[in-house]
Design an enzyme around this catalytic site. Structure first.
Site, short mmCIF file in Angstrom:
data_model
loop_
_atom_site.label_atom_id
_atom_site.label_comp_id
_atom_site.label_asym_id
_atom_site.label_seq_id
_atom_site.Cartn_x
_atom_site.Cartn_y
_atom_site.Cartn_z
N HIS A 1 0.40 -0.93 0.21
CA HIS A 1 0.06 -0.01 -0.10
C HIS A 1 0.69 1.39 -0.11
O HIS A 1 0.19 2.18 -0.61
CB HIS A 1 -1.55 -0.14 1.19
CG HIS A 1 -0.30 0.20 2.42
ND1 HIS A 1 0.22 -1.08 2.93
CD2 HIS A 1 0.04 1.40 3.16
CE1 HIS A 1 0.55 0.04 4.83
NE2 HIS A 1 0.56 1.10 4.34
N GLY B 1 3.32 6.44 8.31
CA GLY B 1 5.12 6.59 7.58
C GLY B 1 5.41 5.47 8.18
O GLY B 1 6.37 5.09 7.81
N ASN B 2 5.07 5.05 9.35
CA ASN B 2 6.02 4.06 9.49
C ASN B 2 6.15 2.71 8.89
O ASN B 2 6.84 1.91 8.82
CB ASN B 2 5.68 3.40 11.14
CG ASN B 2 6.90 4.17 12.04
OD1 ASN B 2 5.69 5.41 12.72
ND2 ASN B 2 7.56 3.80 12.10
N SER B 3 4.70 2.48 8.03
CA SER B 3 4.09 1.44 6.56
C SER B 3 5.09 1.16 6.17
O SER B 3 6.35 1.83 5.44
CB SER B 3 2.99 1.49 6.23
OG SER B 3 1.79 2.07 6.57
N ASP C 1 0.16 -7.68 1.76
CA ASP C 1 0.77 -5.97 1.68
C ASP C 1 2.52 -6.11 1.53
O ASP C 1 2.88 -4.68 2.43
CB ASP C 1 0.17 -5.95 3.36
CG ASP C 1 0.24 -4.42 2.70
OD1 ASP C 1 0.24 -3.63 1.06
OD2 ASP C 1 -0.14 -3.25 3.85
#
Length: 487
Positions: free
Chosen positions: A138, A240-242, A168
């Site tokens: 994503h 933003g940590n994704s 993901d």
């Protein structure tokens, strides 16, 4: 970053480890002056001193003041965690004037007006020699351009190797020298209560480190992804940590941070990471095939319960109970029967139905797997070979050179599009093939060629062979209708 509203949870982080260290040091410091009355008590005390103090200090290194610190480990780990900047284009709000070709031509407006958008995420370098970077699907979905920024501030354009929306996970490739890398840890040996550290780029402010513990393991049924086996942690994970790293105190990658649950879209202490063992399996297939090739097993299962365990005379409430076996399926050929209990896959225990689905979903088509099965009082080992999910046909390159490497299938039962649309679905595209350069993606439904309706893969191939150039292929991608022109 994905999130839902649920209650918050707080934690004390590494404060407990520090307090234990202080307490043990203080305890033994105070014990040293005490009067030792016998030789036996002296020996006992010295052994306790030699064994207990090093054990207390072994958990974390100490800084110059004697306080526990993660700094040495992070100095080795953080250069392998990168920031990812993504440029995407999304359609502009529709305006009736945009539909007028004369208006578009006069004002030089493109046929499909769009605006450029930028977003940020995180990634992890796991192979410095080949430049492979892991992140979330994503994060880079629909990206026109992906730029990776290293900790030493170098910026590099990244190439997308492949993605797996089901877990993901996406794999990028960068070209650079002197790259750091993060080694994989074994997520299967993690325990609730283990200390972990999350590293990423929250809110795009720059690399940030947070700490916590493993709050739960094997989280499923959240509706976040198709294949869920999450590590839950209370280490702060924010938008933003994704795609960032979840590491253990040995500096090993144990998960890829993926999602949070919070009322406002920010951390309340409930974050989720894809386990490293799942990530490693997905990455291996993406690098080899450009995708994860999931196959067909042909079995329906349900979770074991204590009531079922009593009925089936099972030893425990773990495992997946076989409810239905499809005729002439890999499961039927392997000898599985209703009421069988699948307790393991390749020697690793199965907790329940979702766990079995996750494990089987990571085994490539054509590979053989050994199932541990309990049937009544008997324990069986059955061998099952994963079959192709659907019958696929490759578009012949001699008929349409631009579509060489594209494989299509009819829309069959079990596909999300089944019963909602007719056409041929793109099931696979060979990496670096001419078809990969057209912009087609797996999951696209091709429903017309030069405005001639097609309702199956066979009709599509016949229409492509007979159609005059230029070819106009009409396709459905999600809820968007697109047109591909080939000259």
């Amino acid at each position: 970053m994905q999130y839902t509203q649920l209650p918050a949870r707080l934690h004390d982080g590494l404060r407990t480890a520090y307090t234990t260290q202080q307490y043990l040091t203080l305890q033994f410091t105070e014990c040293l002056p005490m009067r030792l009355r016998t030789i036996r008590s002296l020996v006992r005390f010295l052994l306790l001193l030699l064994l207990a103090v090093p054990c207390a200090r072994a958990a974390l290194p100490l800084d110059v003041r004697g306080a526990p610190t993660l700094a040495p480990m992070l100095a080795q780990v953080t250069p392998a965690v990168v920031n990812i900047s993504v440029v995407t284009r999304s359609p502009m709000e529709d305006n009736p004037l945009f539909r007028d070709p004369l208006f578009r031509r006069f004002f030089n407006i493109p046929d499909r007006p769009s605006r450029e958008e930028q977003s940020a995420g995180s990634g992890v370098i796991v192979d410095s020699a080949r430049g492979y970077v892991l992140t979330n699907n994503h994060v880079i979905n629909n990206a026109q351009e992906v730029v990776v920024t290293l900790k030493d501030r170098r910026t590099l354009k990244a190439r997308l190797v492949g993605t797996d929306p089901g877990t993901d996970i996406a794999v990028l490739k960068i070209e650079a020298a002197d790259l750091a890398e993060l080694r994989f840890g074994d997520s299967d040996i993690m325990n609730v209560g283990d200390f972990v550290v999350a590293i990423g780029n929250p809110f795009g402010i720059g690399q940030t480190v947070t700490s916590g513990i493993v709050s739960a393991l094997g989280r499923t049924g959240l509706g976040i992804e198709g294949y869920e086996d999450f590590i839950q942690t209370d280490a702060s994970i924010n938008p933003g940590n994704s795609g960032g790293a979840l590491v253990n105190l040995a500096g090993e990658l144990v998960g890829i941070n993926t999602a949070i649950i919070g009322p406002s879209g920010s951390s309340v202490g409930i974050g989720f990471a894809v386990p490293s063992n799942m990530v490693r399996s997905v990455m291996a297939q993406i690098i080899r095939y450009g995708e994860v090739r999931r196959g067909r097993v042909g079995v329906v299962t349900q979770d074991m319960t204590h009531e079922l365990a009593k009925t089936l005379a099972a030893d425990s409430a773990n495992g997946a109970v076989v409810v239905k076996v499809e005729p002439d399926s890999p499961a039927a050929r392997a000898g599985l029967k209703p009421r069988d209990i699948v307790t393991g896959v390749n020697g690793k225990p199965v907790r329940g139905s979702a766990d079995l689905r996750n494990r089987m979903g990571l085994i490539p088509v054509g590979d053989e797997v050994e199932l541990q099965v309990q049937r009544g009082a008997r324990a069986l080992n059955l061998r099952l070979r994963i079959a192709e999910l659907f019958t696929m046909t490759e578009i012949p390159g001699e008929a349409v050179p631009q579509l060489a490497g594209v494989r299509v299938s009819g829309i069959e039962a079990g596909m999300p599009q089944y019963g909602t649309v007719e056409g041929a679905i793109v099931t696979r595209i060979k990496e670096n093939s001419p078809g990969a350069k057209t912009g087609l993606r797996p999951g696209d439904v091709l429903y017309a060629v030069n405005r001639k309706r097609v309702r199956s893969a066979a009709e599509l191939l016949a229409a492509l062979r007979a159609a005059e150039r230029p070819l106009r292929i009409f396709l459905l991608r999600g809820e968007s209708r697109l047109t591909l022109t080939l000259r």
